[in-house]
Design an enzyme around this catalytic site. Structure first.
Site, PDB file in Angstrom:
ATOM      1  N   LYS A   1      34.899  22.023  30.750  1.00  0.00           N
ATOM      2  CA  LYS A   1      35.045  21.484  29.108  1.00  0.00           C
ATOM      3  C   LYS A   1      35.451  22.819  28.568  1.00  0.00           C
ATOM      4  CE  LYS A   1      31.147  23.107  27.527  1.00  0.00           C
ATOM      5  NZ  LYS A   1      30.882  24.042  26.493  1.00  0.00           N
TER       6      LYS A   1
ATOM      7  N   ASP B   1      24.694  19.174  28.213  1.00  0.00           N
ATOM      8  CA  ASP B   1      26.033  19.125  28.286  1.00  0.00           C
ATOM      9  C   ASP B   1      26.614  18.122  29.621  1.00  0.00           C
ATOM     10  OD1 ASP B   1      26.959  20.800  26.271  1.00  0.00           O
ATOM     11  OD2 ASP B   1      27.379  22.545  27.749  1.00  0.00           O
TER      12      ASP B   1
END
Length: 300
Positions: A11, A138
């Site tokens: 990401k 996350d």
């Protein structure tokens, strides 16, 4: 079924707004997460006991014990199921280690998907997301993929609709940066400068640019509140960011807690040209291109 292999993306944070330090030591965040086409693979193989091995990019920097987030995910899933399961996890790394691209969280997400399949648990995504939130901030987005706004510590997610693809160049640095150290430096800099820290909010122009597929506006709106701290800890990042802008990037920022630097390009061909320019400038250990958004973990 003896083994399951899952591919999972990295990401980049398009916006990372960091609120004031809370009493529990965390910060309220607004995170605009964006999954990009740099992948790790995790293979879960049935065995007695739990173990993990790591191969590939910077494998020697990844723990192969209980500190590894992927094996933590396997233990958490087994605990949720209330059963004693065994697995060997083989992680093949391509996502930069300690690079601000959530490689460890991606591996944890892949382990959840792989073990859920291997052990025949059949848990829905919603259940896996709850387990993921306890593993790391996350990890839920690593399970979700695509593009999403995260709030709280980043674990409460709202998926975003995105028009088209965006093309990225990532400049990789030597060595990593500790997330905890970068947050501590952010707090120190704010205290030293007397900065009044606002409540974090998602930037509407950035969200609109994603909805409309507007790369020019998105590039101008990229923001990371941790960037000054990362640059203070690793001064060479300032030179890398400057080189990207000078060579035509639409926007640049440190990804997450760094030290990977992300640059938005106009197109796939422009990304290739920008990557070549950054390699020639000698401002990074390596330079790679990717596109996003891409889906979350996929069984391959």
């Amino acid at each position: 079924m003896d083994s399951v292999t899952v591919r999972v993306p990295a990401k980049v944070n398009l916006q990372l707004a960091v609120g004031p330090l809370r009493d529990d030591g965390y910060h309220d965040l607004v995170n605009v997460f964006h999954a990009v086409s740099i992948f790790d693979e995790v293979t879960a193989t049935a065995k007695v006991g739990m173990s993990v091995r790591v191969e590939g990019e910077s494998a020697d920097q990844v723990p192969e014990d209980g500190e590894n987030l992927a094996i933590k995910a396997a233990f958490a899933l087994a605990g949720h199921a209330g059963r004693s399961y065994g697995v060997n996890l083989l992680i093949r790394k391509s996502i930069p280690v300690a690079g601000g691209m959530a490689g460890g969280s991606a591996d944890a997400a892949a382990a959840l998907v792989a073990c859920n399949e291997l052990w025949g648990l059949g848990l829905p995504l919603e259940d896996l997301m709850e387990i993921a939130a306890d593993i790391g901030s996350d990890v839920p987005f690593a399970l979700l993929g695509g593009t999403a706004v995260g709030t709280g510590r980043g674990e409460r997610l709202t998926p975003l609709k995105v028009e088209g693809d965006f093309h990225w160049v990532f400049a990789l640095a030597d060595g990593g940066l500790s997330t905890a150290t970068v947050y501590a430096e952010c707090d120190r800099l704010r205290e030293a400068t007397g900065e009044r820290v606002a409540w974090p909010r998602a930037a509407e122009p950035l969200l609109a640019a994603l909805r409309e597929g507007d790369a020019e506006t998105l590039g101008a709106e990229l923001r990371n509140d941790l960037q000054p701290a990362a640059v203070m800890l690793r001064g060479s990042l300032a030179r890398t960011l400057k080189a990207g802008r000078e060579h035509g990037a639409l926007g640049s920022l440190v990804s997450g807690s760094g030290p990977t630097c992300a640059f938005l390009a106009r197109s796939e061909s422009h990304a290739g040209e920008l990557a070549a320019s950054l390699k020639d400038a000698g401002v990074a250990r390596d330079v790679i291109t990717a596109h996003g958004p891409v889906p979350g973990p996929v069984i391959v």
